[in-house]
Design an enzyme around this catalytic site. Structure first.
Site, short mmCIF file in Angstrom:
data_model
loop_
_atom_site.label_atom_id
_atom_site.label_comp_id
_atom_site.label_asym_id
_atom_site.label_seq_id
_atom_site.Cartn_x
_atom_site.Cartn_y
_atom_site.Cartn_z
N GLU A 163 0.77 -1.24 0.00
CA GLU A 163 0.00 0.00 0.00
C GLU A 163 0.80 1.30 0.00
OE1 GLU A 163 -2.86 -0.13 3.18
OE2 GLU A 163 -3.93 -1.80 2.30
N GLU A 356 -5.23 -8.76 1.11
CA GLU A 356 -5.82 -8.49 2.43
C GLU A 356 -7.31 -8.28 2.25
OE1 GLU A 356 -4.24 -5.17 4.67
OE2 GLU A 356 -2.18 -5.78 4.24
#
Ligand code: GBH
Length: 451
Positions: A163, A356
């Site tokens: 991220e 995720e």
């Protein structure tokens, strides 16, 4: 027809969120060690000094993974644990720790999926300008080479970054992530470019150093779902997912990061709009950045519904009053796990891995000693059904990693949010598998046919 036979069922964690031992075993300081000590940054001034003390509970934790039945475990290396100063000296205790972890995983038939960087940046490098320093891609290359030399014989699956949207996009627009600085757009663009270069260099090194390995990265980024099944609304959702919001929250989007990696160029319109703020791009930069990858990873928690507006632009739809939300108040939008993989697969043409997905619940240990978390089971079932629908529709879906294996240090929210399949008592470090743990085990065991 559901998930493919060799579908990768997994669970994920990240070093700073679980390891603890922040000042032990020769580890260097990370930016998060420092950030947590500044009052006001973290919920009730919690920190990751001890976290789940995974550093000392490694064998127990891997045994729980085995009981869960996951095929793969996504964890991250702590850069300052391996290289206390970020470059140069390598820390023998850090090497031993990860060597033991990897060996335990392999002995238990669990495939390690290693993330090279999940936010705990060496403080020594941050002091030298961090991602703004022109040498920063090279620092990351040195770190990657170190990992290849140490563990490349045993690990065959890698993610470079977790991220960048958060560790650059949130962190440098003054929001909740270390070092929580507000910098100019020009500096953010430069850091983004350096991160992308670092990614590309790491991929080149991994390809050369770990023959046959599989590589991806694990971005997040806002995803959108159509408010109806009309072709226009579907188009609106796709458009919103990949538009660079130049006057808005573009660093949290997908395309500014992923287009350079998969297409070898920045989104042209946005680059033009950024004008003089664009970084200088070296002659080989885009080639380095766009090394072929093996899968498209995406961390996805929630999505935003949109309709196609009269003017051909997507219009965000508000959630109805009472729309279901997780404990941390994120909306529950299972269809995101259908549309996002579909759009991502269509655009970037690679198998998708959900790197995720999960939720926080305000779990408690009940009088019967168990942790009953029906909301987590319901959420995960709904999301996985949508992922299965995507697979049935022909989207190549290779795997799913639940966030998280266990309750852990949830960044700026400290220990107030519990995302785990395993409950952790942070006073005693006692682990209690939640009901969802046994449910997920049964889903894995049936390869999703029980969904
Ligand atoms: C991940 O980031 C991290 O990789 C992981 O370390 C972390 O523990 C986990 O998620 C749980 O937080 O504004 O209400 O629509 C999550 C990235 C970006 C997900 C912002 C939620 C907005 C929610 N997040 N997003 S909302």
């Amino acid at each position: 027809m559901g998930f493919k036979q060799d579908f990768v069922w997994g669970a994920a964690t990240a070093s700073y969120q679980i390891e603890g031992a922040a000042y032990e075993g020769g580890k260097g300081l990370s930016n998060w060690d420092v950030f947590c000590k500044q009052p006001g940054n973290i919920y009730e001034n919690h920190n990751g000094d001890v976290a789940c003390d995974h550093y000392h509970h490694l064998a127990e934790d891997v045994a729980l993974m085995k009981e869960l039945g996951i095929k793969a475990y996504r964890f991250s290396f702590s850069w300052p644990r391996l290289m206390p100063q970020g470059t140069g000296t390598v820390n023998p205790d850090g090497i031993r720790f990860y060597q033991t972890l990897i060996d335990e995983l392999l002995q238990n038939g669990i495939t390690p999926y290693a993330t090279l960087f999940h936010w705990d940046y060496p403080y020594a490098l941050q002091k030298r300008g961090g991602w703004l320093n022109p040498a920063s891609p090279q620092w990351f290359a040195e770190y990657t080479e170190t990992i290849i030399g140490l563990f490349g014989n045993k690990i065959k699956h890698f993610f470079t970054f977790n991220e960048p949207q958060c560790f650059i996009g949130l962190a440098f627009t003054g929001r909740e992530m270390a070092p929580k600085l507000q910098v100019t757009r020009r500096d953010i663009l430069q850091m983004a470019h350096n991160v992308l270069l670092a990614h590309g260099k790491a991929v080149q090194l991994l390809r050369a150093g770990v023959p046959g390995c599989k590589i991806g990265y694990a971005p997040t980024g806002s995803t959108y779902i159509p408010a109806s099944n009309s072709a226009q609304d579907i188009e609106a959702a796709r458009k919103a997912t990949f538009t660079v919001d130049v006057n808005g929250d573009w660093p949290m989007g997908i395309s500014w990061w992923s287009d350079p990696i998969f297409f070898g160029e920045y989104p042209a319109e946005a680059a033009q709009a950024f004008g003089d703020d664009m970084p200088a791009i070296g002659p080989n930069d885009m080639k380095i950045i766009s090394q072929p990858l093996d899968f498209y990873g995406h961390n996805i928690y929630n999505s935003t519904p949109v309709k196609m507006g009269e003017n051909g632009q997507p219009v965000v739809q508000a959630f109805k009053p009472g729309h279901p939300r997780t404990a941390v108040n994120w909306p529950i939008t299972p269809e995101g796990l259908y549309w996002a993989p579909k759009f991502l697969h269509q655009r970037y043409k690679l198998p998708v891995i959900i790197t995720e997905n999960g939720l926080s619940c305000h779990d408690v240990v009940s009088l019967d000693g168990k942790v009953h978390d029906p909301n987590r089971i319901d959420f995960t079932q709904r999301y996985l059904q949508q992922l299965q629908r995507a697979a049935q529709d022909g989207v190549e879906v290779d795997g799913y990693f639940h966030w998280s294996l266990m309750d852990n240090f949830e960044w700026a929210k400290g220990y107030s949010e519990r995302f785990g399949l395993i409950y952790v008592d942070f006073e005693t470090q006692k682990r209690t598998p939640k009901d969802s743990f046994y449910w997920y085990a049964s889903i894995i065991n049936s390869n999703g046919s029980l969904l």
